[in-house]
Write a protein that holds these residues in place. Structure first.
Motif, mmCIF file in Angstrom:
data_model
loop_
_atom_site.group_PDB
_atom_site.id
_atom_site.type_symbol
_atom_site.label_atom_id
_atom_site.label_comp_id
_atom_site.label_asym_id
_atom_site.label_seq_id
_atom_site.Cartn_x
_atom_site.Cartn_y
_atom_site.Cartn_z
ATOM 1 N N UNK A 289 0.833 -1.200 0.000
ATOM 2 C CA UNK A 289 0.000 0.000 0.000
ATOM 3 C C UNK A 289 0.875 1.262 0.000
ATOM 4 N N UNK A 290 1.391 1.652 1.160
ATOM 5 C CA UNK A 290 2.286 2.810 1.270
ATOM 6 C C UNK A 290 2.922 2.803 2.646
ATOM 7 N N UNK A 291 4.054 3.493 2.824
ATOM 8 C CA UNK A 291 4.640 3.590 4.161
ATOM 9 C C UNK A 291 3.681 4.176 5.192
ATOM 10 N N UNK A 292 2.833 5.130 4.784
ATOM 11 C CA UNK A 292 1.871 5.716 5.719
ATOM 12 C C UNK A 292 0.893 4.676 6.231
ATOM 13 N N UNK A 293 0.442 3.780 5.362
ATOM 14 C CA UNK A 293 -0.463 2.710 5.795
ATOM 15 C C UNK A 293 0.169 1.892 6.913
ATOM 16 N N UNK A 294 1.471 1.622 6.785
ATOM 17 C CA UNK A 294 2.156 0.834 7.810
ATOM 18 C C UNK A 294 2.346 1.644 9.093
ATOM 19 N N UNK A 295 2.813 2.874 8.945
ATOM 20 C CA UNK A 295 3.106 3.708 10.118
ATOM 21 C C UNK A 295 1.853 3.979 10.941
ATOM 22 N N UNK A 297 -0.946 2.116 10.946
ATOM 23 C CA UNK A 297 -1.719 0.914 11.259
ATOM 24 C C UNK A 297 -3.082 0.888 10.601
ATOM 25 N N UNK A 298 -3.145 1.303 9.343
ATOM 26 C CA UNK A 298 -4.441 1.442 8.671
ATOM 27 C C UNK A 298 -5.017 0.129 8.174
ATOM 28 N N UNK A 299 -4.173 -0.904 8.022
ATOM 29 C CA UNK A 299 -4.619 -2.148 7.398
ATOM 30 C C UNK A 299 -4.750 -3.236 8.452
ATOM 31 N N UNK A 300 -5.967 -3.708 8.643
ATOM 32 C CA UNK A 300 -6.217 -4.818 9.563
ATOM 33 C C UNK A 300 -6.346 -6.101 8.758
#
Length: 426
Positions: A289-295, A297-300
Motif C-alpha cells: 500500500x504505502x509507508x503511511x499505511x504501515x506507520x 496501522x491502517x490495514x487490519x
C-alpha cells in the motif's frame, strides 16, 4: 483423483479438479460439490447486455459495494483451425450457437457463469484489411527491463468464471463438443472444426481460497503463511471499488467494435519466501500500500476494513517523496499515479493460480485501449522513482516478488460481433 484426495478441503479439491480438467475431473467435482440446481438463464441471450464484459451488475457485492468476483476461473487459449473465408459463415453460426448455449444454460453471474471471448493480433493478421482506426491491439511486448516474458500468439481467448468449479468444467466440455446436455439443455454448436484448445490456465480468488491451496506449492514457504482471510496469495485484498475503472470507462465508444473492450493478460510467477519469512507485516503493508499505511496501522488483516478504497489517494502521500526519503514506495501508491481525472483507467479481473504446482497470478485487465494498460504498468514499475534516490528494487513495491512469464493482448468485441469477427465489419 481418489485416495489422496480425502484429506483435501472441498474448496481445495474443486480447485484441483478444475486445474486437471476433463470428464473424470468434472465427474469428481460434481460429486464433491454436491450442487443444488444451478439456475438456468433468467434472461434470453437477446436480452443480455451488448457488452461481453458487462459482468458487474450480475456479480455479488460485499457490504462496501465492492464487486465479489467468481471463485473459479478457466482460461482457454485457442488456435484457429477453420477453413477460412470459404466457410466463415458456417463457422460463425457454429461458434455463436455454442456461446448462446452457455448463455441459456446458466444464469449470468457468480452462482451461474460469466464468460468472454476475445481475439489476438494473430487472428486479425490473417485478413487483408486492418482493424479500424481507434482500435488499439498491438502485439504483446516486454514492458520493463527486468522481464523477458513469452509472448502468447493464440488466436483467441475464452475466460470462464463461476463460484462452482463444475460449471466452468461443464462449460469447457460443452465448448469442446464433449457434452450433449448442459444444465438440462441440449448443447448446440461447439469449437470443433473452428478452434483447438492449445492451452488451459486455471485459478481462483476469494477469502480463504489461497490459504486452502498453499500447501506444497512452489513459491510459498513451508508453514502455510498465507492468512486465512486473504483473497490472494500475497495476503491482501485488491479490487476495491474506488481503485477499479468502471465498465463504462473501459468500453470502446465508437466504430464497429463499440461496446467492446480489450484484455491484457499476464501470467506472473510469485516468489514469496522473503515476503513471508523475512519481511515483517509492517514491511509487507508498506510495500503493498504505502509507508503511511504501515506507520498509521491502517490495514487490519487482509485489508477488508478499508471498505471500498485502498485509501492510497487520501493518505498515501507522494510516491516520489517516499521513494526518496523512506526508501520504500507502495505498489498501490505507484499504480494510483496512472489515474485520469482522479479515476483508474483499467478494470482488474485477476486471480491466483497453482497450475504446475507453482504460485502464480493471472493478471487479467480490461481497458479501452491497450495503451491504458501500458501506462498503468509503467506506473506500477516505478522506474522513474528509483533513479537518484536511496530506493532500490528491493523496496520498490512488490517487484522483487514477481516475475512476468507471459503476456498477451486481445480484443473483446461486442456480443453481436463476438463469433469470428472481421477486422473491419463496417
Amino acid at each position: 483423483m481418489n485416495g489422496s484426495d480425502r484429506g483435501l478441503s472441498r474448496r481445495a479439491f474443486v480447485r484441483s479438479a478444475v486445474a486437471i480438467g476433463g470428464a473424470s475431473a468434472l465427474s469428481a467435482c460434481l460429486q464433491r460439490e454436491e450442487p443444488e440446481d444451478v439456475p438456468q438463464a433468467a434472461l434470453a441471450p437477446d436480452e443480455l447486455p451488448d457488452r461481453q464484459h458487462a459482468w458487474n451488475e450480475f456479480l455479488a457485492t460485499d457490504d462496501h459495494g465492492n464487486v465479489v468476483p467468481p471463485e473459479h476461473h478457466l482460461l482457454l487459449g485457442l488456435e484457429y483451425v477453420g477453413d477460412g473465408p470459404a466457410e466463415v459463415e458456417r463457422e460463425r453460426e457454429r461458434l455463436e450457437a455454442a456461446l448462446r448455449t452457455l448463455e441459456r444454460a446458466y444464469k449470468r453471474g457468480n452462482e451461474g457463469l460469466a464468460f468472454t471471448i476475445g481475439y489476438g493480433p494473430n487472428y486479425f493478421d490473417r485478413f487483408d484489411t486492418d482493424l479500424p482506426d481507434g482500435v488499439d491491439l498491438p502485439e504483446p511486448e516486454a514492458l520493463a527491463p527486468i522481464e523477458d516474458p513469452q509472448l502468447d500468439e493464440y488466436d483467441a481467448l475464452v475466460h470462464l468464471a463461476s463460484d462452482y468449479g463444475h460449471v466452468t468444467l461443464s462449460a469447457e466440455e460443452a465448448l469442446k463438443g464433449d457434452l450433449d446436455e448442459l444444465n438440462g439443455l441440449e448443447v448446440e454448436g461447439s469449437l470443433t472444426g473452428v478452434f483447438d484448445v492449445a492451452e488451459r490456465r486455471t485459478g481462483f480468488i476469494g477469502r480463504g481460497l489461497p490459504a486452502d491451496n498453499q500447501a506444497g506449492v512452489s513459491g510459498i514457504p513451508d508453514g502455510e503463511p498465507v492468512p486465512e482471510d486473504a483473497p490472494l496469495f500475497m495476503g491482501f485484498k485488491s479490487g476495491f471499488r474506488k481503485t477499479q475503472a468502471s465498465e463504462d470507462r473501459v468500453t470502446i465508444g465508437e466504430g464497429p467494435f463499440a461496446g467492446g473492450t480489450t484484455i491484457h493478460l499476464s501470467k506472473i510467477q510469485l516468489h514469496l519466501h522473503q515476503w513471508y519469512e523475512q519481511d515483517s507485516r509492517d514491511q509487507r503493508v508498506a510495500k503493498m500500500f504505502s509507508p503511511t499505511h504501515a506507520e498509521d496501522g491502517l490495514v487490519e488483516g487482509a485489508g477488508h476494513n478499508l471498505g471500498d478504497s485502498s485509501r492510497v489517494a487520501e493518505v498515501g502521500g507522494s510516491a516520489a517523496d517516499d521513494a526518496r526519503n523512506e526508501g520504500t514506495v507502495g505498489h498501490a501508491q505507484k499504480a494510483a499515479r496512472a489515474r485520469e481525472d482522479g479515476a483508474p483507467i483499467i478494470l482488474r479481473r485477476d486471480f491466483d493460480s497453482t497450475d504446475d504446482d507453482r504460485a502464480a497470478l493471472h493478471f487479467l485487465s480490461l481497458q479501452r485501449s491497450i495503451e491504458d494498460f501500458v501506462t498503468t504498468r509503467r506506473a506500477m514499475t516505478g522506474s522513474d522513482l528509483t533513479e537518484g534516490s536511496v530506493n532500490s528494487r528491493t523496496n520498490n513495491g512488490i517487484l522483487q516478488y514477481i516475475s512476468v512469464r507471459n503476456r498477451a493482448n486481445y480484443l473483446v468485441p461486442p456480443r453481436d460481433r463476438r463469433a469470428l469477427p472481421a477486422p473491419n465489419p463496417a
